[in-house]
Design an enzyme around this catalytic site. Structure first.
Site, mmCIF file in Angstrom:
data_model
loop_
_atom_site.group_PDB
_atom_site.id
_atom_site.type_symbol
_atom_site.label_atom_id
_atom_site.label_comp_id
_atom_site.label_asym_id
_atom_site.label_seq_id
_atom_site.Cartn_x
_atom_site.Cartn_y
_atom_site.Cartn_z
ATOM 1 N N HIS A 22 -31.427 33.528 -5.377
ATOM 2 C CA HIS A 22 -31.647 34.029 -6.737
ATOM 3 C C HIS A 22 -30.324 34.491 -7.353
ATOM 4 C CE1 HIS A 22 -34.096 36.233 -9.844
ATOM 5 N NE2 HIS A 22 -32.975 36.931 -9.903
ATOM 6 N N GLU A 23 -29.597 35.322 -6.626
ATOM 7 C CA GLU A 23 -28.344 35.861 -7.161
ATOM 8 C C GLU A 23 -27.258 34.789 -7.264
ATOM 9 O OE1 GLU A 23 -28.030 38.684 -8.543
ATOM 10 O OE2 GLU A 23 -29.978 39.490 -7.936
ATOM 11 N N HIS A 26 -27.630 32.775 -10.427
ATOM 12 C CA HIS A 26 -27.077 33.469 -11.595
ATOM 13 C C HIS A 26 -25.560 33.267 -11.666
ATOM 14 C CE1 HIS A 26 -30.613 35.423 -13.081
ATOM 15 N NE2 HIS A 26 -30.795 36.202 -12.027
#
Length: 211
Positions: A22-23, A26
């Site tokens: 997820h990170e 980004h």
């Protein structure tokens, strides 16, 4: 204790991949749209070590497993300088979507693995693989749904911020310092699951297309 060890063995990899993926997404999205902050800090990587946060990535998931509740966790937030994006307001949408989008993709991949493991029969390797794949689906769909809530500083809040007219966006941005307190209150009053339900339903509907 043996039951807890088995749970950790099943959930550890899916949780770690879901949170760090997820990170990292980004970070890659921010770099693509012009902000190199995360890239310069070494966060454009799917290496979990780059993103692990002791409390959120290790302690909290272990505590959830030990207590038998909803598995929850987080990694170190990726720093994004939205003003450095080529089109700050428009590109904020895509950078914010990258995290939940990555969780959806990972959930679909786990669903494919679950379908494959089902074809192997109930042998020594198939059962743990099925359990891990189910855990991967649950944690990724849950993280996607949570982060799509239109509440700053969650990704859904930034998505809404990018879509609002500038005068409304500025007013809406003022709630960000209180966002986590609002989230905790929603959990305490038992309404967080209700708010997540549409996103959960959407995610599992897509999963059923594979299964």
């Amino acid at each position: 204790m043996e039951d807890l060890i088995q749970k950790i063995a099943v959930w550890a990899l899916p949780v770690l991949l879901a949170i760090t993926g997820h990170e990292a997404s980004h970070a890659f999205a921010a770099k693509h749209f012009g902000d190199k902050t995360a890239w310069m800090l070494g966060r454009c990587s799917f290496n979990p070590i780059k993103h692990i946060e002791l409390l959120g990535t290790i302690v909290m998931p272990l505590l959830c497993l030990a207590l038998g509740g909803f598995v929850f966790g987080w990694a170190k937030p990726v720093p994004v300088n939205f003003s450095a994006l080529r089109r700050p307001k428009q590109d904020m949408l895509w950078v914010s979507l990258a995290g939940p989008g990555a969780n959806l993709v990972m959930a679909l991949l786990w669903a494919l693995l679950l379908r494959l493991s089902g074809s192997l029969g109930m042998d020594y390797f198939a059962v743990p693989l099925m359990l891990m794949a189910r855990a991967g689906i649950i944690i990724n769909i849950s993280l996607m749904a949570l982060n799509l809530l239109p509440l700053l500083p969650l990704d859904g809040g930034r998505i809404l911020l990018s879509l609002l007219p500038r005068n409304l966006a500025w007013q809406y941005s003022r709630i960000e310092p209180y966002g986590m307190f609002i989230l905790i209150a929603l959990m305490a009053f038992g309404v967080l699951g209700t708010l997540m339900a549409p996103f959960l339903s959407l995610g599992y509907s897509l999963i059923r297309l594979i299964l």
